[in-house]
Scaffold this active site. Sequence first.
Site, PDB file in Angstrom:
ATOM      1  N   GLU A   1       9.800  16.990  13.966  1.00 18.58           N
ATOM      2  CA  GLU A   1      10.254  16.739  12.595  1.00 18.58           C
ATOM      3  C   GLU A   1       9.513  17.677  11.628  1.00 18.58           C
ATOM      4  OE1 GLU A   1       8.835  13.080  10.729  1.00 18.58           O
ATOM      5  OE2 GLU A   1      10.838  12.782   9.892  1.00 18.58           O
TER       6      GLU A   1
ATOM      7  N   GLU B   1       9.398   1.797  10.767  1.00 19.49           N
ATOM      8  CA  GLU B   1      10.455   2.769  10.451  1.00 19.49           C
ATOM      9  C   GLU B   1       9.785   4.132  10.459  1.00 19.49           C
ATOM     10  OE1 GLU B   1      13.514   1.933   9.954  1.00 19.49           O
ATOM     11  OE2 GLU B   1      13.369  -0.205   9.555  1.00 19.49           O
TER      12      GLU B   1
ATOM     13  N   CYS C   1      13.678  11.029   6.175  1.00 23.33           N
ATOM     14  CA  CYS C   1      13.416  10.609   7.560  1.00 23.33           C
ATOM     15  C   CYS C   1      14.675  10.776   8.407  1.00 23.33           C
ATOM     16  CB  CYS C   1      12.981   9.166   7.594  1.00 23.33           C
ATOM     17  SG  CYS C   1      14.102   8.090   6.700  1.00 23.33           S
TER      18      CYS C   1
ATOM     19  N   LYS D   1       0.883  -1.183   0.000  1.00 24.63           N
ATOM     20  CA  LYS D   1       0.000   0.000   0.000  1.00 24.63           C
ATOM     21  C   LYS D   1       0.915   1.226   0.000  1.00 24.63           C
ATOM     22  CE  LYS D   1      -2.042   3.134   1.778  1.00 24.63           C
ATOM     23  NZ  LYS D   1      -1.778   4.488   1.261  1.00 24.63           N
TER      24      LYS D   1
ATOM     25  N   GLY E   1       2.423   5.306  12.701  1.00 30.16           N
ATOM     26  CA  GLY E   1       3.049   4.070  13.183  1.00 30.16           C
ATOM     27  C   GLY E   1       2.450   3.630  14.510  1.00 30.16           C
ATOM     28  N   SER E   2       2.216   4.597  15.375  1.00 33.51           N
ATOM     29  CA  SER E   2       1.653   4.279  16.685  1.00 33.51           C
ATOM     30  C   SER E   2       0.233   3.733  16.536  1.00 33.51           C
ATOM     31  CB  SER E   2       1.719   5.563  17.524  1.00 33.51           C
ATOM     32  OG  SER E   2       0.900   5.478  18.609  1.00 33.51           O
TER      33      SER E   2
HETATM   34  P1  NAD Z   1       2.268   8.912   6.889  1.00 35.51           P
HETATM   35  O1  NAD Z   1       2.402   8.262   8.202  1.00 35.51           O
HETATM   36  O2  NAD Z   1       1.307  10.020   6.719  1.00 35.51           O
HETATM   37  O3  NAD Z   1       1.855   7.830   5.774  1.00 35.51           O
HETATM   38  C1  NAD Z   1       2.633   6.683   5.526  1.00 35.51           C
HETATM   39  C2  NAD Z   1       1.737   5.607   4.926  1.00 35.51           C
HETATM   40  O4  NAD Z   1       0.781   5.210   5.887  1.00 35.51           O
HETATM   41  C3  NAD Z   1       0.955   6.053   3.697  1.00 35.51           C
HETATM   42  O5  NAD Z   1       0.910   5.009   2.764  1.00 35.51           O
HETATM   43  C4  NAD Z   1      -0.416   6.328   4.279  1.00 35.51           C
HETATM   44  O6  NAD Z   1      -1.463   6.212   3.332  1.00 35.51           O
HETATM   45  C5  NAD Z   1      -0.508   5.229   5.318  1.00 35.51           C
HETATM   46  N1  NAD Z   1      -1.496   5.464   6.373  1.00 35.51           N
HETATM   47  C6  NAD Z   1      -1.924   6.657   6.872  1.00 35.51           C
HETATM   48  N2  NAD Z   1      -2.850   6.452   7.835  1.00 35.51           N
HETATM   49  C7  NAD Z   1      -2.977   5.111   7.965  1.00 35.51           C
HETATM   50  C8  NAD Z   1      -3.771   4.274   8.798  1.00 35.51           C
HETATM   51  N3  NAD Z   1      -4.623   4.779   9.697  1.00 35.51           N
HETATM   52  N4  NAD Z   1      -3.646   2.932   8.680  1.00 35.51           N
HETATM   53  C9  NAD Z   1      -2.782   2.399   7.793  1.00 35.51           C
HETATM   54  N5  NAD Z   1      -2.035   3.133   6.946  1.00 35.51           N
HETATM   55  C10 NAD Z   1      -2.124   4.476   7.043  1.00 35.51           C
HETATM   56  O7  NAD Z   1       3.737   9.331   6.459  1.00 35.51           O
HETATM   57  P2  NAD Z   1       4.169  10.141   5.154  1.00 35.51           P
HETATM   58  O8  NAD Z   1       3.739  11.560   5.318  1.00 35.51           O
HETATM   59  O9  NAD Z   1       3.748   9.394   3.944  1.00 35.51           O
HETATM   60  O10 NAD Z   1       5.755  10.034   5.249  1.00 35.51           O
HETATM   61  C11 NAD Z   1       6.523  10.908   5.983  1.00 35.51           C
HETATM   62  C12 NAD Z   1       6.969  10.256   7.263  1.00 35.51           C
HETATM   63  O11 NAD Z   1       7.631   9.032   6.979  1.00 35.51           O
HETATM   64  C13 NAD Z   1       7.984  11.102   8.007  1.00 35.51           C
HETATM   65  O12 NAD Z   1       7.668  11.120   9.361  1.00 35.51           O
HETATM   66  C14 NAD Z   1       9.297  10.369   7.765  1.00 35.51           C
HETATM   67  O13 NAD Z   1      10.268  10.585   8.745  1.00 35.51           O
HETATM   68  C15 NAD Z   1       8.842   8.952   7.709  1.00 35.51           C
HETATM   69  N6  NAD Z   1       9.818   8.117   6.993  1.00 35.51           N
HETATM   70  C16 NAD Z   1      10.594   7.263   7.733  1.00 35.51           C
HETATM   71  C17 NAD Z   1      11.560   6.484   7.097  1.00 35.51           C
HETATM   72  C18 NAD Z   1      12.454   5.553   7.895  1.00 35.51           C
HETATM   73  O14 NAD Z   1      13.149   4.751   7.284  1.00 35.51           O
HETATM   74  N7  NAD Z   1      12.470   5.616   9.205  1.00 35.51           N
HETATM   75  C19 NAD Z   1      11.730   6.580   5.711  1.00 35.51           C
HETATM   76  C20 NAD Z   1      10.915   7.462   4.996  1.00 35.51           C
HETATM   77  C21 NAD Z   1       9.959   8.228   5.657  1.00 35.51           C
END
Ligand code: NAD
Length: 503
Positions: free
Chosen positions: A393, A260, A294, A185, A243-244
Site C-alpha cells: 500500500e 479496519e 484505504c 484517540k 493493527g497487528s
Molecule cells: P497508523 O496505523 O500509523 O495510525 C493509526 C492510529 O493508530 C493513530 O491514531 C496512531 O496514533 C495510532 N497508533 C500508532 N501506534 C499505536 C500503538 N502502538 N498503539 C495504539 N495506537 C497506535 O495509520 P495511519 O498512518 O494513521 O493511517 C493510514 C492507514 O490507515 C493506512 O494503512 C490506511 O489504509 C488505513 N485506513 C484504513 C481504513 C479502513 O476503513 N480500512 C480507513 C482509513 C485508513
Amino acid sequence: MAITVPRRGLFIDGVWREPIRRKRLPVVNPATEEIIGDIPAATEEDVAFAVEAARRAFARNDGKDWARASGAIRAKYLRAIAAKITERKSELAKLEAIDCGKPLEEAAWDMDDVAGCFEYYADLAEGLDAKQKAPLALPLESFKGYILKEPIGVVGLITPWNYPLLMAVWKVAPSLAAGCTAILKPSELASLTSLELGDICREVGLPPGVLNILTGLGPEAGGPLVSHPKVDKVVFTGSSATGSNIMASAAKLVKPVSLELGGKSPIIVFDDVDIDKAVEWTMFGCFWTNGQICSATSRLLVHERIAEEFLDKMVKWTKNIKISDPLDEGCRLGPVVSKGQYEKILKFVSNAKSEGATVLCGGARPAHLKKGYFVEPAIITNVTTSMQIWKEEVFGPVLCVKTFSTEDEAIRLANDSEYGLAGAVLSDDLGRCDRVSKAIQAGIVWVNCSQPCFTQAPWGGTKRSGFGRELGEWGLENYLSVKQVTQYISDEPWGWYEPPSKL
Ligand code: NAD
C-alpha cells in the site's frame, strides 16, 4: 483566508484538561509546512483518568447512567451533535483542510457525512428500545427465552488521519448509540476536528465522561488505551502493522478488537466500457483524497484491447488535475499529510523505476509548487506481480497498471494480494459484473464506479485488511453484546434427581 486554530486541552469527563505531563505536539499545515498550532499529548496517566471517567459515565448506579438511558434519550444527544456539526460545517471543513491537506470541497462533503452518520445512528438508537427482549424460539414448551442486546462497556476508539473526523464518527456515533461510553484517540497528524467534536459535546450538554478525547502519539496514548484492563473493546482503523500490534496487545487480556486496516485494491476495466467514464472513475478511485484512501483502487487491470487508448486518455486527464492549496477554489488534489508520507511516496516511485517499471506521468513535486508536501499523481506501467508497487500500500496518488486478456486472468490478478478491502469492476455486461463481484476477495465491491460510500452499507475487509464491519446496522452490532435469558415456565419439577423422600 485566516483560520484560527483553537488551543484545546484533552477532553476528559466533560471538561478540557491539560495533559498531566504538560506535553504538546505541533500542528503543521502540509500545504505551507508552517506550524499553525499545537495539540495536547496524552500519556498513560491521562488515559487512566479518562477510563475512570468513562466507567463512571457507563454505570453510575444512580439511574442516570448512559448504558441504561433509553435509546430515545441517547438519540436526542446524537441529533443535537449532528445539528451543531451542520451549523459549524464551514469552520470544521477549513480546519480539516489545513490539518491534513484535504481539498476544501471534499472536507465539506465529509462534514455532511459526519452529521448524517450521527443522524443515522440516532434513528438506530431509538429502534434499539423496541428490539430489547426479542423473544427466542426454543424447542421445549417448558422454557421461554429472550435476547437482550447490551452495550459492551467502555470502548477505546483509535483512528487515522485521512478522514480525521469521519473515521472518528464512524465509531463514536454507533458506540454512543449502543450505550457504550468511549475514549477516542485520533491520529496525532490530524486531530483538530476531533477536538472540536469535544467542544460540540460540551455545548450540547452530553453527560460528562460519555465521550472523552485524548490526542497524542500512538505508543504513548493509544498503547495504554489498548492495554488498560477497564477498556472492554478496542475499535481501530489504521495501518495493518499497527493493527497487528494492537491485536497482540489486546490478546493478552482476551479483549475483543475490530480492525479496519490497509488495502491494495484492484479495479478491473473490461473492453466494453465507455472509456471516458471509466477513465474518470479509475482516477477518482485512486487520486481522490490526495490518494490517501484505504480503499483506493490502486491496481488497475485494463483489458489489453483498450489499454493503449485508455492510458493515453488517463494520462491527459491526470495532467489536468488542479493541484493547489486545499483552500483554493476548484482544488482537486492537495498535499499529502506529512513530510514523512511525502518522502515515503517518492521512495515508492523511485523503487518502482529501479525495479524496471515505467512512470507514465507524475510521482514528483509539481513544478509550480515550491513548498508543501505535494506529489503529482502517478501512473505506473510495466509492472510485475513481484514488484513492491504491486504488493504494498502506497497511501498516496500512485496507480500501478497491468493488462489482461480474459476474465479469469483479471480475477486471478485482482486476488493476487495479501489485502482484501475493496475492488471494482467496470463493464457494460452486468452478468459479468455479477460473476466478478462474487469472485473478488474483498469486503466491498463497486460496479461501474469506485469509492462511493454510504452510511447504510457495511464497511470492512478480509485478509490483511482486517475484520469486523463498520457502518449500517453492523456498525451498531460492533458495540452490543448479546445476552440470552432463559426461563423455566413449567409447573412440574425438573425431575432429574430423586427427591430425598423417595430414597
Ligand atoms: P497508523 O496505523 O500509523 O495510525 C493509526 C492510529 O493508530 C493513530 O491514531 C496512531 O496514533 C495510532 N497508533 C500508532 N501506534 C499505536 C500503538 N502502538 N498503539 C495504539 N495506537 C497506535 O495509520 P495511519 O498512518 O494513521 O493511517 C493510514 C492507514 O490507515 C493506512 O494503512 C490506511 O489504509 C488505513 N485506513 C484504513 C481504513 C479502513 O476503513 N480500512 C480507513 C482509513 C485508513
